[in-house]
Design an enzyme around this catalytic site. Sequence first.
Site, PDB file in Angstrom:
ATOM      1  N   LYS A 184      16.523  52.167   9.407  1.00 22.64           N
ATOM      2  CA  LYS A 184      17.572  52.435  10.397  1.00 22.64           C
ATOM      3  C   LYS A 184      17.639  51.259  11.344  1.00 22.64           C
ATOM      4  CE  LYS A 184      20.337  55.882  11.656  1.00 22.64           C
ATOM      5  NZ  LYS A 184      20.824  57.032  10.861  1.00 22.64           N
ATOM      6  N   ASP A 210      26.524  55.011  11.660  1.00 21.46           N
ATOM      7  CA  ASP A 210      25.909  56.131  12.377  1.00 21.46           C
ATOM      8  C   ASP A 210      26.691  56.226  13.699  1.00 21.46           C
ATOM      9  OD1 ASP A 210      23.299  57.940  12.203  1.00 21.46           O
ATOM     10  OD2 ASP A 210      23.394  57.290  14.268  1.00 21.46           O
TER      11      ASP A 210
HETATM   12  P1  NDP Z   1      30.190  59.325  15.801  1.00 24.81           P
HETATM   13  O1  NDP Z   1      29.940  58.148  16.655  1.00 24.81           O
HETATM   14  O2  NDP Z   1      31.316  59.336  14.854  1.00 24.81           O
HETATM   15  O3  NDP Z   1      30.336  60.624  16.725  1.00 24.81           O
HETATM   16  C1  NDP Z   1      29.338  60.995  17.602  1.00 24.81           C
HETATM   17  C2  NDP Z   1      29.768  62.249  18.348  1.00 24.81           C
HETATM   18  O4  NDP Z   1      28.642  62.743  19.088  1.00 24.81           O
HETATM   19  C3  NDP Z   1      30.860  61.979  19.367  1.00 24.81           C
HETATM   20  O5  NDP Z   1      31.615  63.136  19.552  1.00 24.81           O
HETATM   21  C4  NDP Z   1      30.037  61.637  20.615  1.00 24.81           C
HETATM   22  O6  NDP Z   1      30.725  61.847  21.826  1.00 24.81           O
HETATM   23  C5  NDP Z   1      28.894  62.626  20.475  1.00 24.81           C
HETATM   24  N1  NDP Z   1      27.694  62.079  21.138  1.00 24.81           N
HETATM   25  C6  NDP Z   1      27.089  60.907  20.880  1.00 24.81           C
HETATM   26  N2  NDP Z   1      26.047  60.728  21.695  1.00 24.81           N
HETATM   27  C7  NDP Z   1      26.001  61.815  22.477  1.00 24.81           C
HETATM   28  C8  NDP Z   1      25.151  62.213  23.520  1.00 24.81           C
HETATM   29  N3  NDP Z   1      24.131  61.446  23.919  1.00 24.81           N
HETATM   30  N4  NDP Z   1      25.375  63.426  24.100  1.00 24.81           N
HETATM   31  C9  NDP Z   1      26.412  64.205  23.697  1.00 24.81           C
HETATM   32  N5  NDP Z   1      27.265  63.862  22.720  1.00 24.81           N
HETATM   33  C10 NDP Z   1      27.052  62.686  22.123  1.00 24.81           C
HETATM   34  O7  NDP Z   1      28.805  59.580  15.042  1.00 24.81           O
HETATM   35  P2  NDP Z   1      28.516  60.448  13.716  1.00 24.81           P
HETATM   36  O8  NDP Z   1      29.413  61.623  13.646  1.00 24.81           O
HETATM   37  O9  NDP Z   1      28.432  59.513  12.583  1.00 24.81           O
HETATM   38  O10 NDP Z   1      27.019  60.933  14.015  1.00 24.81           O
HETATM   39  C11 NDP Z   1      26.719  62.185  14.642  1.00 24.81           C
HETATM   40  C12 NDP Z   1      25.306  62.591  14.295  1.00 24.81           C
HETATM   41  O11 NDP Z   1      25.189  62.734  12.879  1.00 24.81           O
HETATM   42  C13 NDP Z   1      24.210  61.590  14.685  1.00 24.81           C
HETATM   43  O12 NDP Z   1      23.039  62.319  15.023  1.00 24.81           O
HETATM   44  C14 NDP Z   1      23.966  60.830  13.392  1.00 24.81           C
HETATM   45  O13 NDP Z   1      22.672  60.267  13.358  1.00 24.81           O
HETATM   46  C15 NDP Z   1      24.116  61.948  12.385  1.00 24.81           C
HETATM   47  N6  NDP Z   1      24.418  61.554  11.008  1.00 24.81           N
HETATM   48  C16 NDP Z   1      25.476  60.771  10.701  1.00 24.81           C
HETATM   49  C17 NDP Z   1      25.763  60.457   9.389  1.00 24.81           C
HETATM   50  C18 NDP Z   1      26.949  59.650   8.995  1.00 24.81           C
HETATM   51  O14 NDP Z   1      27.156  59.481   7.789  1.00 24.81           O
HETATM   52  N7  NDP Z   1      27.759  59.159   9.913  1.00 24.81           N
HETATM   53  C19 NDP Z   1      24.900  60.917   8.293  1.00 24.81           C
HETATM   54  C20 NDP Z   1      23.855  61.820   8.714  1.00 24.81           C
HETATM   55  C21 NDP Z   1      23.626  62.099  10.017  1.00 24.81           C
HETATM   56  P3  NDP Z   1      31.381  60.579  22.601  1.00 24.81           P
HETATM   57  O15 NDP Z   1      32.603  60.226  21.813  1.00 24.81           O
HETATM   58  O16 NDP Z   1      31.657  61.075  23.971  1.00 24.81           O
HETATM   59  O17 NDP Z   1      30.334  59.491  22.563  1.00 24.81           O
HETATM   60  O1  2IT Z   2      21.613  59.406   9.244  1.00 25.18           O
HETATM   61  C1  2IT Z   2      22.146  59.087   8.165  1.00 25.18           C
HETATM   62  O2  2IT Z   2      21.796  59.578   7.090  1.00 25.18           O
HETATM   63  C2  2IT Z   2      23.255  58.122   8.203  1.00 25.18           C
HETATM   64  N1  2IT Z   2      23.660  57.693   9.284  1.00 25.18           N
HETATM   65  C3  2IT Z   2      23.881  57.644   6.925  1.00 25.18           C
HETATM   66  C4  2IT Z   2      23.056  56.558   6.308  1.00 25.18           C
HETATM   67  C5  2IT Z   2      23.654  55.858   5.128  1.00 25.18           C
HETATM   68  O3  2IT Z   2      23.013  54.899   4.682  1.00 25.18           O
HETATM   69  O4  2IT Z   2      24.715  56.237   4.635  1.00 25.18           O
END
Ligand code: NDP
Ligand code: 2IT
Length: 446
Positions: free
Chosen positions: A126, A166
């Site tokens: 990561k 992420d």
């Molecule tokens: P995005 O940046 O697309 O969206 C993040 C969302 O979470 C936004 O709505 C943001 O609000 C909110 N957020 C971020 N930080 C905080 C905080 N400190 N407190 C409250 N709300 C917060 O990210 P993703 O959707 O990609 O990721 C969301 C979660 O999913 C993370 O934990 C990530 O590690 C996990 N994840 C993502 C994957 C992926 O493929 N993208 C795969 C597996 C897990 P705001 O817009 O106000 O910042």
């Molecule tokens: O937390 C996660 O699994 C991710 N942000 C996606 C990682 C990836 O390599 O697609």
Amino acid sequence: MNNLVNEFIGKVSKRNAGEPEFIQAVSEVAESIIPYIEERPSYKNSKILERIVEPERAIIFRVPWINDRGEVEVNRGFRVQMNSAIGPYKGGLRFHPSVNLGILKFLAFEQVFKNSLTGLPMGGGKGGSDFDPKGRSDNEVMKFCQSFMTELHRYIGPDIDIPAGDIGVGKREIGYLFGQYKRIKGEFTGAITGKGSEWGGSEIRPEATGYGLVYFVEEILKSAGNSIAGKNVTISGSGNVAQYAAEKCIQEGAKVLTMSDSQGFIYDPEGITFHRLAYIKTLKDNERGRIKEYAEKFNCAYFEGERPWKIKCDIALPNATQNELTEEDARALAANGCICVAEGANMPCTPGAVAVFNEARIFYAPGKAANAGGVAVSGLEMSQNSLRYSWSRNEVEARLKQIMKQIHELCVKYGKEEDGHINYEKGANIGGFVKIADAMLAQGLV
Ligand code: NDP
Ligand code: 2IT
């Protein structure tokens, strides 16, 4: 057994002072794994657990760049290469002001187990930066990404380490990062996933984490003779994971009541429709607006500074960030009759919250199993890049579904308790661990 766990956590805490999220992630795993290892001397004598909590390598670098006002800015970049026993390092990049080494170590550690659960040959890593893309112009984001990649490119490659998105790293950032990588290396290879489908990306990758999460919930409910249709769902977040989790819930006939961002949540008692979800996608991805605007547009309630866990629901999907659902929130969910909590985010539920779920026999699906669909389709993107081919949407979606089903089966295999209850946390931890531990044993002391 508790003594062994405490002793181990004591050592890890001492060695990783100031990294509470990492220690939290390791503790959750150690509690399931230590009893398992105690019965297997080969793992114990080779110190597999002691080795697995030590990153193979962590790179920290300076990221200087020039903003639109012509001023110099300096951020910090990281890549934690945690474990390569079963494949090249694989995992996302996070751009958020809270990013530090401890947070990335927790995420890299979780990723190792998650990637193993997918059944695909991917190690875990990561990375990211404390850069905050919020309020920045496209030009500033591009400048930052180019400087970040100018250093990172030395450490990655399609057979070495393959980053993806992420928090704060979506389609736009991946484009700039990939462009700079390609320019420096002078080659078009699959060193990053989450690329646009026109330039080497996979179909279904944007949808994969959210869709996979809902497939996993469907497997859980099916095993309990239930289904998602007609259920009330609360979701936090409004980013990539939250949007596509909501989309799949609506497709499957569930009612999505809430979505949020870091400033508050909206409550739409009629259920968010496809039309309203399309508004959220444009608002968040293109206009980079706030979720509050949804409440103003569709005349529903907005709760400033709050999270959605007090709203009555059957299923809760925390899809924003770590430790966003506390013990108190878990008690509210239990009191309101929630039957299933599945983590789209990484480690969104605190240990206190998880204890409440276990006590109340609420199905609790940890992120390393429930949100593995994203990295799974990243793995499929790597396969397609190697083949120099792309599979159709239907083909990729069918593979994603199958992978989520297999992860569920692994969790049942290792997590079924005497009374028949499935402890998904234990199942995912042991299910992910075994393959890595065996690979580490086979490869000797490296
Ligand atoms: P995005 O940046 O697309 O969206 C993040 C969302 O979470 C936004 O709505 C943001 O609000 C909110 N957020 C971020 N930080 C905080 C905080 N400190 N407190 C409250 N709300 C917060 O990210 P993703 O959707 O990609 O990721 C969301 C979660 O999913 C993370 O934990 C990530 O590690 C996990 N994840 C993502 C994957 C992926 O493929 N993208 C795969 C597996 C897990 P705001 O817009 O106000 O910042
Ligand atoms: O937390 C996660 O699994 C991710 N942000 C996606 C990682 C990836 O390599 O697609």
